[in-house]
Write a protein that holds these residues in place. Structure first.
Motif, short mmCIF file in Angstrom:
data_model
loop_
_atom_site.label_atom_id
_atom_site.label_comp_id
_atom_site.label_asym_id
_atom_site.label_seq_id
_atom_site.Cartn_x
_atom_site.Cartn_y
_atom_site.Cartn_z
N ILE A 1 5.16 -2.78 -0.84
CA ILE A 1 4.12 -2.76 0.20
C ILE A 1 2.78 -2.33 -0.41
O ILE A 1 1.73 -2.72 0.08
CB ILE A 1 4.53 -1.82 1.36
N SER A 2 2.81 -1.56 -1.48
CA SER A 2 1.55 -1.09 -2.07
C SER A 2 1.12 -1.94 -3.26
O SER A 2 0.48 -1.46 -4.19
CB SER A 2 1.63 0.39 -2.44
N ASN A 3 1.45 -3.23 -3.19
CA ASN A 3 1.03 -4.17 -4.23
C ASN A 3 -0.32 -4.77 -3.84
O ASN A 3 -0.38 -5.62 -2.96
CB ASN A 3 2.07 -5.28 -4.37
N PRO A 4 -1.42 -4.35 -4.47
CA PRO A 4 -2.72 -4.92 -4.10
C PRO A 4 -2.79 -6.41 -4.47
O PRO A 4 -2.02 -6.88 -5.32
CB PRO A 4 -3.71 -4.11 -4.93
N ILE A 5 -3.75 -7.12 -3.84
CA ILE A 5 -3.94 -8.54 -4.15
C ILE A 5 -4.19 -8.69 -5.65
O ILE A 5 -5.00 -7.96 -6.24
CB ILE A 5 -5.16 -9.09 -3.36
N THR B 1 -3.83 -2.06 1.15
CA THR B 1 -2.37 -1.93 1.10
C THR B 1 -1.82 -1.06 2.24
O THR B 1 -0.77 -1.35 2.77
CB THR B 1 -1.88 -1.34 -0.24
N ALA B 2 -2.54 0.03 2.58
CA ALA B 2 -2.01 0.91 3.63
C ALA B 2 -2.63 0.54 4.98
O ALA B 2 -3.81 0.26 5.04
CB ALA B 2 -2.34 2.36 3.29
N PRO B 3 -1.84 0.58 6.07
CA PRO B 3 -0.42 0.98 6.12
C PRO B 3 0.58 -0.18 6.14
O PRO B 3 1.76 0.09 6.13
CB PRO B 3 -0.36 1.72 7.45
N SER B 4 0.12 -1.44 6.15
CA SER B 4 1.10 -2.52 6.32
C SER B 4 1.10 -3.54 5.18
O SER B 4 1.67 -4.62 5.31
CB SER B 4 0.85 -3.26 7.64
#
Ligand SMILES: Nc1nc2c(c(=O)[nH]1)N[C@H]1C(S)=C(S)[C@@H](COP(=O)(O)O)O[C@H]1N2
Ligand SMILES: [Mo]
Length: 524
Positions: A293-297, A507-510
Protein backbone atom coordinates in the motif's frame (compact mmCIF):
# COMPACT_ATOMS: atom_id res chain seq x y z
CA UNK A 1 21.49 8.48 52.11
CA UNK A 2 23.88 8.52 49.13
CA UNK A 3 25.07 5.08 50.20
CA UNK A 4 21.49 3.81 50.38
CA UNK A 5 20.72 5.07 46.89
CA UNK A 6 23.93 3.72 45.38
CA UNK A 7 23.42 0.33 46.97
CA UNK A 8 19.83 0.15 45.68
CA UNK A 9 20.81 1.38 42.24
CA UNK A 10 23.56 -1.23 41.91
CA UNK A 11 21.21 -3.97 43.10
CA UNK A 12 18.48 -2.86 40.67
CA UNK A 13 20.95 -2.58 37.80
CA UNK A 14 22.18 -6.13 38.51
CA UNK A 15 18.60 -7.44 38.58
CA UNK A 16 17.83 -5.51 35.40
CA UNK A 17 20.88 -6.90 33.61
CA UNK A 18 20.07 -10.44 34.70
CA UNK A 19 16.52 -10.02 33.41
CA UNK A 20 17.76 -8.51 30.13
CA UNK A 21 20.23 -11.34 29.60
CA UNK A 22 17.58 -13.99 30.19
CA UNK A 23 15.11 -12.12 27.99
CA UNK A 24 17.54 -11.99 25.05
CA UNK A 25 18.41 -15.63 25.62
CA UNK A 26 14.73 -16.64 25.52
CA UNK A 27 14.32 -14.56 22.33
CA UNK A 28 17.33 -16.14 20.60
CA UNK A 29 16.96 -19.77 21.59
CA UNK A 30 13.22 -20.07 22.23
CA UNK A 31 11.56 -17.42 20.01
CA UNK A 32 9.88 -15.68 22.98
CA UNK A 33 9.21 -12.00 22.20
CA UNK A 34 11.10 -9.34 24.14
CA UNK A 35 9.17 -6.70 26.06
CA UNK A 36 10.70 -4.11 23.73
CA UNK A 37 9.20 -5.80 20.65
CA UNK A 38 5.82 -6.31 22.33
CA UNK A 39 5.71 -2.69 23.46
CA UNK A 40 6.80 -1.45 20.03
CA UNK A 41 4.07 -3.39 18.26
CA UNK A 42 1.46 -2.41 20.82
CA UNK A 43 2.29 1.28 20.55
CA UNK A 44 2.76 1.27 16.76
CA UNK A 45 -0.77 -0.03 16.24
CA UNK A 46 -2.17 2.86 18.32
CA UNK A 47 -0.34 5.67 16.51
CA UNK A 48 -2.42 7.34 13.76
CA UNK A 49 -0.83 6.78 10.33
CA UNK A 50 -0.04 10.46 9.72
CA UNK A 51 1.79 10.73 13.06
CA UNK A 52 3.44 7.39 12.27
CA UNK A 53 4.67 8.62 8.88
CA UNK A 54 5.80 11.91 10.44
CA UNK A 55 7.76 9.98 13.07
CA UNK A 56 9.39 7.83 10.40
CA UNK A 57 10.48 10.99 8.64
CA UNK A 58 11.67 12.68 11.84
CA UNK A 59 13.74 9.64 12.84
CA UNK A 60 15.22 9.14 9.38
CA UNK A 61 13.14 6.21 8.09
CA UNK A 62 11.50 3.00 9.30
CA UNK A 63 14.85 1.34 10.06
CA UNK A 64 16.23 3.99 12.38
CA UNK A 65 12.78 4.45 13.92
CA UNK A 66 12.77 0.73 14.80
CA UNK A 67 16.32 0.93 16.20
CA UNK A 68 15.58 3.98 18.33
CA UNK A 69 12.32 2.43 19.53
CA UNK A 70 13.90 -0.86 20.58
CA UNK A 71 16.96 0.86 22.04
CA UNK A 72 14.92 3.20 24.20
CA UNK A 73 12.58 0.42 25.34
CA UNK A 74 15.56 -1.67 26.50
CA UNK A 75 17.20 1.33 28.17
CA UNK A 76 13.87 2.26 29.77
CA UNK A 77 13.53 -1.24 31.18
CA UNK A 78 17.02 -1.01 32.74
CA UNK A 79 16.16 2.43 34.08
CA UNK A 80 12.99 1.10 35.73
CA UNK A 81 15.05 -1.72 37.24
CA UNK A 82 17.43 0.82 38.79
CA UNK A 83 14.49 2.83 40.14
CA UNK A 84 13.05 -0.41 41.60
CA UNK A 85 16.35 -1.18 43.31
CA UNK A 86 16.54 2.30 44.81
CA UNK A 87 12.96 2.00 46.07
CA UNK A 88 13.82 -1.29 47.73
CA UNK A 89 16.86 0.22 49.41
CA UNK A 90 15.06 3.33 50.68
CA UNK A 91 12.06 1.36 51.92
CA UNK A 92 14.22 -1.16 53.71
CA UNK A 93 16.33 1.52 55.42
CA UNK A 94 13.22 3.32 56.65
CA UNK A 95 11.70 0.12 57.92
CA UNK A 96 14.85 -1.07 59.68
CA UNK A 97 15.26 2.32 61.36
CA UNK A 98 11.72 2.29 62.65
CA UNK A 99 11.12 -1.26 63.88
CA UNK A 100 12.79 -4.02 65.75
CA UNK A 101 11.17 -6.97 63.94
CA UNK A 102 13.86 -9.31 62.72
CA UNK A 103 14.74 -8.62 59.09
CA UNK A 104 14.40 -11.22 56.36
CA UNK A 105 17.63 -11.71 54.37
CA UNK A 106 18.89 -8.51 55.91
CA UNK A 107 15.92 -6.62 54.50
CA UNK A 108 12.89 -5.30 56.32
CA UNK A 109 10.09 -7.86 56.24
CA UNK A 110 7.52 -5.41 55.02
CA UNK A 111 9.92 -4.31 52.30
CA UNK A 112 10.29 -7.90 51.13
CA UNK A 113 6.51 -8.20 50.92
CA UNK A 114 6.29 -4.88 49.11
CA UNK A 115 8.89 -6.02 46.57
CA UNK A 116 6.95 -9.24 45.97
CA UNK A 117 3.66 -7.35 45.62
CA UNK A 118 5.13 -4.73 43.28
CA UNK A 119 6.78 -7.38 41.11
CA UNK A 120 3.50 -9.25 40.83
CA UNK A 121 1.69 -6.00 40.06
CA UNK A 122 4.27 -5.15 37.37
CA UNK A 123 3.67 -8.55 35.79
CA UNK A 124 -0.10 -8.02 35.78
CA UNK A 125 0.23 -4.53 34.29
CA UNK A 126 2.54 -5.79 31.54
CA UNK A 127 0.26 -8.73 30.76
CA UNK A 128 -2.86 -6.54 30.60
CA UNK A 129 -1.22 -3.68 28.68
CA UNK A 130 0.41 -5.93 26.10
CA UNK A 131 -2.29 -8.59 25.98
CA UNK A 132 -3.24 -8.17 22.30
CA UNK A 133 0.37 -8.95 21.33
CA UNK A 134 1.18 -11.80 23.71
CA UNK A 135 0.37 -14.43 21.05
CA UNK A 136 3.66 -13.53 19.36
CA UNK A 137 6.13 -16.41 19.11
CA UNK A 138 8.97 -16.06 16.63
CA UNK A 139 9.47 -19.81 16.27
CA UNK A 140 5.83 -20.26 15.28
CA UNK A 141 3.91 -21.75 18.23
CA UNK A 142 0.18 -21.48 17.59
CA UNK A 143 -1.24 -18.31 19.23
CA UNK A 144 -3.09 -20.04 22.09
CA UNK A 145 0.05 -21.81 23.32
CA UNK A 146 2.24 -18.81 22.48
CA UNK A 147 0.17 -16.55 24.77
CA UNK A 148 0.70 -18.89 27.72
CA UNK A 149 4.43 -19.18 26.97
CA UNK A 150 4.79 -15.38 26.87
CA UNK A 151 2.84 -14.84 30.10
CA UNK A 152 4.88 -17.47 31.96
CA UNK A 153 8.14 -16.10 30.54
CA UNK A 154 7.25 -12.60 31.74
CA UNK A 155 6.63 -13.99 35.22
CA UNK A 156 9.96 -15.81 35.20
CA UNK A 157 11.77 -12.68 33.98
CA UNK A 158 10.28 -10.51 36.73
CA UNK A 159 10.96 -13.18 39.36
CA UNK A 160 14.60 -13.30 38.24
CA UNK A 161 14.75 -9.52 38.40
CA UNK A 162 13.38 -9.46 41.96
CA UNK A 163 15.54 -12.36 43.16
CA UNK A 164 18.80 -10.99 41.74
CA UNK A 165 18.05 -7.48 42.96
CA UNK A 166 17.41 -8.73 46.50
CA UNK A 167 20.44 -11.03 46.39
CA UNK A 168 22.82 -8.30 45.26
CA UNK A 169 21.27 -5.82 47.67
CA UNK A 170 22.09 -8.23 50.46
CA UNK A 171 25.63 -8.79 49.21
CA UNK A 172 26.12 -5.03 49.27
CA UNK A 173 25.21 -4.79 52.95
CA UNK A 174 27.47 -2.19 54.62
CA UNK A 175 28.79 -4.57 57.31
CA UNK A 176 29.98 -8.13 56.74
CA UNK A 177 27.18 -10.53 57.44
CA UNK A 178 27.80 -13.82 59.11
CA UNK A 179 24.86 -16.09 58.84
CA UNK A 180 21.32 -15.05 59.50
CA UNK A 181 17.98 -16.29 60.65
CA UNK A 182 17.07 -17.59 57.20
CA UNK A 183 19.98 -19.97 57.45
CA UNK A 184 21.76 -18.43 54.50
CA UNK A 185 25.30 -17.92 55.53
CA UNK A 186 27.35 -15.33 53.76
CA UNK A 187 30.71 -14.72 55.31
CA UNK A 188 32.67 -12.75 52.83
CA UNK A 189 34.42 -9.47 53.25
CA UNK A 190 32.96 -6.43 51.46
CA UNK A 191 35.90 -6.11 49.06
CA UNK A 192 35.46 -9.67 47.78
CA UNK A 193 31.73 -9.19 47.53
CA UNK A 194 32.14 -6.08 45.45
CA UNK A 195 34.58 -7.89 43.20
CA UNK A 196 32.08 -10.73 42.78
CA UNK A 197 29.24 -8.37 41.93
CA UNK A 198 31.40 -6.38 39.54
CA UNK A 199 32.54 -9.58 37.83
CA UNK A 200 29.05 -11.05 37.55
CA UNK A 201 27.73 -7.71 36.30
CA UNK A 202 30.42 -7.56 33.64
CA UNK A 203 29.63 -11.10 32.51
CA UNK A 204 25.90 -10.29 32.28
CA UNK A 205 26.54 -7.05 30.43
CA UNK A 206 28.91 -8.80 28.02
CA UNK A 207 26.54 -11.68 27.33
CA UNK A 208 23.50 -9.47 26.79
CA UNK A 209 25.67 -7.25 24.57
CA UNK A 210 26.78 -10.31 22.62
CA UNK A 211 23.22 -11.50 22.15
CA UNK A 212 22.12 -8.04 21.07
CA UNK A 213 24.84 -8.05 18.41
CA UNK A 214 23.74 -11.49 17.20
CA UNK A 215 20.11 -10.41 16.97
CA UNK A 216 21.21 -7.19 15.26
CA UNK A 217 22.99 -9.25 12.59
CA UNK A 218 19.74 -11.05 11.87
CA UNK A 219 17.72 -7.82 11.92
CA UNK A 220 15.55 -6.77 9.02
CA UNK A 221 17.34 -3.43 8.57
CA UNK A 222 19.31 -4.71 5.57
CA UNK A 223 16.26 -5.81 3.57
CA UNK A 224 13.10 -4.18 4.88
CA UNK A 225 11.76 -1.97 2.08
CA UNK A 226 13.78 -3.75 -0.63
CA UNK A 227 12.31 -2.92 -4.04
CA UNK A 228 12.19 -4.93 -7.27
CA UNK A 229 13.02 -2.21 -9.76
CA UNK A 230 15.61 -1.17 -12.34
CA UNK A 231 16.89 -2.94 -15.44
CA UNK A 232 16.42 -6.70 -15.98
CA UNK A 233 12.98 -7.11 -14.49
CA UNK A 234 11.60 -10.57 -15.19
CA UNK A 235 7.85 -11.31 -15.36
CA UNK A 236 8.29 -13.81 -12.52
CA UNK A 237 10.40 -12.24 -9.79
CA UNK A 238 13.17 -14.52 -8.50
CA UNK A 239 12.62 -15.25 -4.80
CA UNK A 240 15.79 -13.50 -3.65
CA UNK A 241 14.79 -10.28 -5.48
CA UNK A 242 11.11 -10.24 -4.42
CA UNK A 243 10.26 -6.92 -2.72
CA UNK A 244 10.17 -7.18 1.08
CA UNK A 245 8.23 -5.30 3.76
CA UNK A 246 8.03 -6.25 7.43
CA UNK A 247 7.02 -4.54 10.66
CA UNK A 248 9.65 -6.55 12.54
CA UNK A 249 13.08 -5.70 13.85
CA UNK A 250 14.03 -9.38 13.74
CA UNK A 251 11.76 -11.52 11.57
CA UNK A 252 10.34 -14.85 12.74
CA UNK A 253 12.43 -17.94 12.17
CA UNK A 254 9.65 -20.46 12.28
CA UNK A 255 10.51 -23.99 13.32
CA UNK A 256 8.64 -26.44 11.13
CA UNK A 257 8.09 -28.87 13.99
CA UNK A 258 6.73 -26.25 16.41
CA UNK A 259 4.57 -24.43 13.88
CA UNK A 260 0.84 -24.97 13.73
CA UNK A 261 -2.01 -23.18 11.97
CA UNK A 262 -5.21 -22.82 13.96
CA UNK A 263 -8.58 -22.29 12.30
CA UNK A 264 -11.02 -21.15 14.96
CA UNK A 265 -13.38 -18.41 16.10
CA UNK A 266 -16.91 -18.73 14.72
CA UNK A 267 -16.53 -22.32 13.53
CA UNK A 268 -18.22 -25.56 14.51
CA UNK A 269 -15.06 -27.70 14.42
CA UNK A 270 -11.88 -25.75 15.32
CA UNK A 271 -8.87 -27.22 13.51
CA UNK A 272 -5.12 -27.25 14.03
CA UNK A 273 -2.93 -28.04 11.05
CA UNK A 274 0.71 -28.97 10.99
CA UNK A 275 2.62 -28.45 7.78
CA UNK A 276 2.44 -32.10 6.77
CA UNK A 277 -1.35 -32.06 6.93
CA UNK A 278 -1.51 -28.99 4.70
CA UNK A 279 1.02 -30.35 2.22
CA UNK A 280 -1.01 -33.56 1.96
CA UNK A 281 -4.10 -31.65 0.78
CA UNK A 282 -4.74 -31.08 -2.89
CA UNK A 283 -2.91 -27.90 -3.88
CA UNK A 284 -3.38 -25.00 -6.29
CA UNK A 285 -0.62 -23.24 -8.22
CA UNK A 286 -1.34 -19.61 -8.82
CA UNK A 287 0.67 -16.74 -10.24
CA UNK A 288 -0.12 -13.61 -8.22
CA UNK A 289 1.41 -10.14 -7.99
CA UNK A 290 1.71 -8.41 -4.61
CA UNK A 291 2.06 -4.67 -4.08
CA UNK A 292 2.53 -2.73 -0.84
CA UNK A 293 0.00 0.00 0.00
CA UNK A 294 2.94 2.35 0.60
CA UNK A 295 4.39 1.90 -2.89
CA UNK A 296 4.63 5.40 -4.37
CA UNK A 297 4.02 5.93 -8.11
CA UNK A 298 7.08 4.75 -10.03
CA UNK A 299 8.52 2.68 -7.15
CA UNK A 300 9.20 -1.03 -6.88
CA UNK A 301 7.42 -2.38 -3.78
CA UNK A 302 5.72 -4.81 -6.17
CA UNK A 303 6.70 -8.28 -7.40
CA UNK A 304 5.18 -11.36 -8.98
CA UNK A 305 5.54 -15.05 -8.11
CA UNK A 306 3.93 -18.44 -8.60
CA UNK A 307 2.47 -19.54 -5.27
CA UNK A 308 1.48 -23.06 -4.29
CA UNK A 309 -1.09 -23.54 -1.58
CA UNK A 310 -4.49 -24.66 -0.39
CA UNK A 311 -7.55 -22.45 -0.97
CA UNK A 312 -8.53 -20.90 2.38
CA UNK A 313 -12.10 -21.88 1.58
CA UNK A 314 -11.22 -25.57 1.95
CA UNK A 315 -9.92 -24.96 5.49
CA UNK A 316 -12.96 -22.83 6.40
CA UNK A 317 -15.30 -25.53 5.15
CA UNK A 318 -13.41 -28.23 7.03
CA UNK A 319 -13.79 -26.15 10.22
CA UNK A 320 -17.45 -25.46 9.53
CA UNK A 321 -17.44 -21.66 9.53
CA UNK A 322 -20.81 -20.39 10.76
CA UNK A 323 -23.36 -18.42 8.78
CA UNK A 324 -22.89 -15.21 10.75
CA UNK A 325 -19.20 -14.99 9.73
CA UNK A 326 -18.34 -11.44 8.60
CA UNK A 327 -14.55 -11.36 8.41
CA UNK A 328 -11.46 -13.47 8.88
CA UNK A 329 -8.60 -12.21 11.06
CA UNK A 330 -5.24 -13.63 10.01
CA UNK A 331 -2.60 -13.78 12.73
CA UNK A 332 1.14 -14.09 12.13
CA UNK A 333 3.83 -15.61 14.36
CA UNK A 334 5.17 -12.05 14.80
CA UNK A 335 1.92 -10.87 16.42
CA UNK A 336 0.93 -9.12 13.19
CA UNK A 337 -2.68 -9.42 12.14
CA UNK A 338 -4.83 -8.36 9.26
CA UNK A 339 -8.37 -8.92 8.09
CA UNK A 340 -10.62 -9.21 5.07
CA UNK A 341 -14.22 -10.09 4.44
CA UNK A 342 -15.41 -13.67 4.82
CA UNK A 343 -16.63 -13.44 1.23
CA UNK A 344 -13.09 -12.63 0.08
CA UNK A 345 -11.76 -15.51 2.18
CA UNK A 346 -14.11 -17.88 0.34
CA UNK A 347 -12.93 -16.83 -3.15
CA UNK A 348 -11.11 -19.76 -4.74
CA UNK A 349 -8.00 -17.62 -5.40
CA UNK A 350 -7.46 -16.77 -1.70
CA UNK A 351 -4.75 -19.20 -0.61
CA UNK A 352 -2.75 -20.42 2.32
CA UNK A 353 0.48 -20.68 0.35
CA UNK A 354 3.52 -22.73 1.32
CA UNK A 355 5.64 -22.62 -1.83
CA UNK A 356 6.99 -19.69 -3.85
CA UNK A 357 8.24 -20.25 -7.39
CA UNK A 358 8.54 -23.97 -6.67
CA UNK A 359 10.65 -23.59 -3.53
CA UNK A 360 9.58 -23.64 0.09
CA UNK A 361 8.68 -20.12 1.23
CA UNK A 362 11.83 -18.16 2.07
CA UNK A 363 12.01 -17.16 5.73
CA UNK A 364 11.48 -13.46 5.04
CA UNK A 365 8.45 -14.14 2.83
CA UNK A 366 6.60 -16.07 5.51
CA UNK A 367 7.96 -19.62 5.97
CA UNK A 368 6.26 -22.01 6.35
CA UNK A 369 2.95 -20.50 5.17
CA UNK A 370 1.42 -17.16 4.24
CA UNK A 371 -1.85 -15.80 2.95
CA UNK A 372 -2.20 -14.87 -0.71
CA UNK A 373 -5.23 -12.68 -1.36
CA UNK A 374 -5.35 -11.34 -4.94
CA UNK A 375 -6.83 -7.87 -5.42
CA UNK A 376 -5.92 -6.51 -1.98
CA UNK A 377 -2.70 -4.74 -0.98
CA UNK A 378 0.36 -6.66 0.23
CA UNK A 379 -0.35 -6.06 3.92
CA UNK A 380 -3.37 -8.37 3.75
CA UNK A 381 -1.08 -11.21 2.60
CA UNK A 382 -0.13 -12.17 6.16
CA UNK A 383 3.22 -13.96 6.45
CA UNK A 384 4.18 -16.67 8.98
CA UNK A 385 0.44 -17.25 9.44
CA UNK A 386 -0.49 -19.16 12.61
CA UNK A 387 -4.21 -18.56 12.95
CA UNK A 388 -7.28 -17.98 10.81
CA UNK A 389 -9.95 -16.56 13.09
CA UNK A 390 -13.54 -16.24 11.89
CA UNK A 391 -15.35 -13.24 13.44
CA UNK A 392 -18.81 -11.66 13.21
CA UNK A 393 -17.72 -8.03 13.11
CA UNK A 394 -15.44 -5.59 11.30
CA UNK A 395 -12.10 -6.21 13.01
CA UNK A 396 -9.02 -4.08 12.36
CA UNK A 397 -5.53 -5.29 11.52
CA UNK A 398 -2.14 -3.79 12.42
CA UNK A 399 -2.09 -1.00 9.83
CA UNK A 400 -5.84 -0.49 9.65
CA UNK A 401 -5.82 0.33 13.36
CA UNK A 402 -3.41 3.18 12.50
CA UNK A 403 -6.12 4.47 10.19
CA UNK A 404 -4.94 3.12 6.82
CA UNK A 405 -7.71 2.19 4.43
CA UNK A 406 -10.64 1.72 4.69
CA UNK A 407 -10.36 0.53 1.09
CA UNK A 408 -7.54 -1.93 0.49
CA UNK A 409 -8.39 -2.71 -3.13
CA UNK A 410 -5.38 -2.22 -5.39
CA UNK A 411 -6.20 0.55 -7.91
CA UNK A 412 -5.00 0.51 -11.51
CA UNK A 413 -1.29 1.23 -11.71
CA UNK A 414 1.33 1.48 -14.45
CA UNK A 415 5.01 2.33 -14.62
CA UNK A 416 7.66 3.25 -17.16
CA UNK A 417 10.75 1.13 -16.54
CA UNK A 418 13.04 2.08 -19.38
CA UNK A 419 15.11 2.74 -21.15
CA UNK A 420 16.97 5.11 -18.86
CA UNK A 421 16.04 8.56 -20.17
CA UNK A 422 18.65 10.39 -18.16
CA UNK A 423 20.96 10.80 -21.15
CA UNK A 424 19.79 12.91 -24.12
CA UNK A 425 18.26 10.99 -27.04
CA UNK A 426 19.11 11.71 -30.72
CA UNK A 427 16.17 12.95 -32.81
CA UNK A 428 15.11 10.31 -35.31
CA UNK A 429 16.56 7.39 -33.30
CA UNK A 430 14.10 4.60 -32.35
CA UNK A 431 13.49 4.11 -28.63
CA UNK A 432 11.72 1.12 -27.08
CA UNK A 433 9.85 2.36 -24.02
CA UNK A 434 8.77 -0.42 -21.69
CA UNK A 435 7.25 -1.01 -18.30
CA UNK A 436 4.66 -2.69 -16.14
CA UNK A 437 0.92 -2.39 -15.48
CA UNK A 438 -1.11 -3.90 -12.64
CA UNK A 439 -4.79 -3.96 -11.70
CA UNK A 440 -5.06 -6.15 -8.61
CA UNK A 441 -7.26 -9.12 -9.53
CA UNK A 442 -8.96 -7.42 -12.50
CA UNK A 443 -6.30 -8.06 -15.14
CA UNK A 444 -4.73 -5.64 -17.62
CA UNK A 445 -6.73 -5.17 -20.83
CA UNK A 446 -4.70 -2.40 -22.46
CA UNK A 447 -1.82 0.00 -21.89
CA UNK A 448 -1.53 3.42 -23.52
CA UNK A 449 1.41 5.80 -23.80
CA UNK A 450 1.44 9.54 -24.37
CA UNK A 451 4.58 11.36 -25.51
CA UNK A 452 2.94 14.79 -25.89
CA UNK A 453 1.91 16.02 -22.44
CA UNK A 454 -1.14 13.71 -22.37
CA UNK A 455 -2.75 15.30 -25.48
CA UNK A 456 -2.87 12.02 -27.38
CA UNK A 457 -2.58 8.40 -26.28
CA UNK A 458 -1.29 5.48 -28.36
CA UNK A 459 -1.72 1.78 -27.57
CA UNK A 460 1.34 -0.04 -26.26
CA UNK A 461 2.09 -3.66 -27.06
CA UNK A 462 1.66 -6.21 -24.26
CA UNK A 463 4.85 -8.27 -24.08
CA UNK A 464 3.88 -10.30 -21.03
CA UNK A 465 0.21 -10.77 -20.42
CA UNK A 466 0.21 -12.81 -17.21
CA UNK A 467 -3.22 -13.52 -15.74
CA UNK A 468 -6.05 -11.53 -14.18
CA UNK A 469 -4.11 -11.76 -10.89
CA UNK A 470 -0.76 -10.50 -12.15
CA UNK A 471 0.97 -7.55 -13.65
CA UNK A 472 1.56 -7.27 -17.39
CA UNK A 473 4.66 -5.97 -19.15
CA UNK A 474 4.32 -3.57 -22.07
CA UNK A 475 6.47 -2.01 -24.80
CA UNK A 476 6.05 1.07 -26.98
CA UNK A 477 8.24 1.93 -29.97
CA UNK A 478 8.87 5.63 -30.07
CA UNK A 479 10.79 7.72 -32.58
CA UNK A 480 10.89 11.41 -31.66
CA UNK A 481 11.66 13.49 -34.77
CA UNK A 482 12.10 16.92 -33.19
CA UNK A 483 14.66 18.08 -30.66
CA UNK A 484 12.65 19.00 -27.54
CA UNK A 485 11.74 18.03 -23.99
CA UNK A 486 9.03 15.35 -24.04
CA UNK A 487 6.78 14.41 -21.19
CA UNK A 488 6.03 10.71 -21.39
CA UNK A 489 3.10 9.25 -19.48
CA UNK A 490 1.57 5.78 -19.23
CA UNK A 491 -1.91 4.63 -18.23
CA UNK A 492 -3.82 1.38 -18.35
CA UNK A 493 -7.28 -0.09 -18.69
CA UNK A 494 -8.28 -2.99 -16.45
CA UNK A 495 -10.33 -6.08 -17.22
CA UNK A 496 -13.53 -4.29 -16.20
CA UNK A 497 -12.83 -1.54 -18.75
CA UNK A 498 -11.87 1.02 -16.10
CA UNK A 499 -9.23 3.51 -17.20
CA UNK A 500 -6.50 4.29 -14.67
CA UNK A 501 -7.25 7.58 -12.92
CA UNK A 502 -4.96 10.56 -13.41
CA UNK A 503 -5.94 11.93 -10.01
CA UNK A 504 -2.80 12.22 -7.90
CA UNK A 505 -3.18 10.73 -4.46
CA UNK A 506 -0.40 10.00 -1.97
CA UNK A 507 0.26 6.58 -0.43
CA UNK A 508 -1.57 7.21 2.86
CA UNK A 509 -4.18 6.16 3.75
CA UNK A 510 -5.40 4.10 0.77
CA UNK A 511 -2.42 3.84 -1.57
CA UNK A 512 -1.17 6.16 -4.33
CA UNK A 513 -2.91 6.89 -7.63
CA UNK A 514 -1.93 8.98 -10.66
CA UNK A 515 0.20 8.52 -13.76
CA UNK A 516 3.88 7.73 -13.83
CA UNK A 517 5.41 10.54 -15.90
CA UNK A 518 9.03 10.84 -17.04
CA UNK A 519 10.77 13.51 -19.05
CA UNK A 520 12.96 12.74 -22.06
CA UNK A 521 15.37 15.21 -23.63
CA UNK A 522 15.74 14.79 -27.39
CA UNK A 523 18.62 16.60 -29.11
CA UNK A 524 19.31 17.18 -32.80
N1 LIG B 1 3.18 -11.48 9.64
C1 LIG B 1 3.38 -10.40 8.85
N2 LIG B 1 2.82 -10.40 7.63
C2 LIG B 1 3.00 -9.34 6.81
C3 LIG B 1 3.74 -8.20 7.22
C4 LIG B 1 4.33 -8.24 8.51
O1 LIG B 1 5.02 -7.30 8.97
N3 LIG B 1 4.13 -9.35 9.30
N4 LIG B 1 3.86 -7.13 6.37
C5 LIG B 1 2.83 -6.99 5.33
C6 LIG B 1 3.12 -5.99 4.31
S1 LIG B 1 2.88 -4.36 4.74
C7 LIG B 1 3.43 -6.34 3.01
S2 LIG B 1 3.53 -5.16 1.81
C8 LIG B 1 3.66 -7.75 2.64
C9 LIG B 1 5.05 -7.90 2.03
O2 LIG B 1 5.28 -9.24 1.67
P1 LIG B 1 6.70 -9.66 1.11
O3 LIG B 1 7.73 -9.15 2.08
O4 LIG B 1 6.70 -11.13 0.98
O5 LIG B 1 6.85 -8.97 -0.22
O6 LIG B 1 3.59 -8.62 3.75
C10 LIG B 1 2.54 -8.33 4.64
N5 LIG B 1 2.43 -9.41 5.58
MO1 LIG C 1 2.87 -3.16 2.77
Amino acid sequence: MAGTILRGALAGLSGGLAMLTLMLLLRSVAGVPTTAELLGDRVAALIPYDTFLWLLGAFGGYNSFKQIGIGSALAGQLGLAVVGGIALSVLSRREMAGTDTAPLWGIGRRTVLTVAALTTAAWLVVVVALFPNLDTHYFGLAPGVATIVTIVSLAVLLAVFAAVTVFVFRLLAPAPVSGDEAGVSVVVNPGRRRLFIGGAGAVLAASSGGMLVRLYDRATFSYDGMQYIGPNLEPITPNERFYTVTKNVVDPRVNRALWALEVNGLVDRPQTYDLGRIEAMSSTEQETTLMCISNPIGWGLISNAVWTGVPMRVLLEEAGARDDAVEVVLHGADGYSDTFSFEKAMEPTTLVAYRMNGEELPQRHGFPARIIVPGLYGEKNVKWVTRIEVVDHDAKGFYESQGWGPDFTVPNRSRIDGPSLRDPIRAGAPIALHGMAFAGNRGVRAVEVSTDDQRTWEPAEITYEGTALTWSFWKYDWQPEQAAEYEIAVRMVDGDGMVQTSEERGTAPSGATGYHIVTATVVA
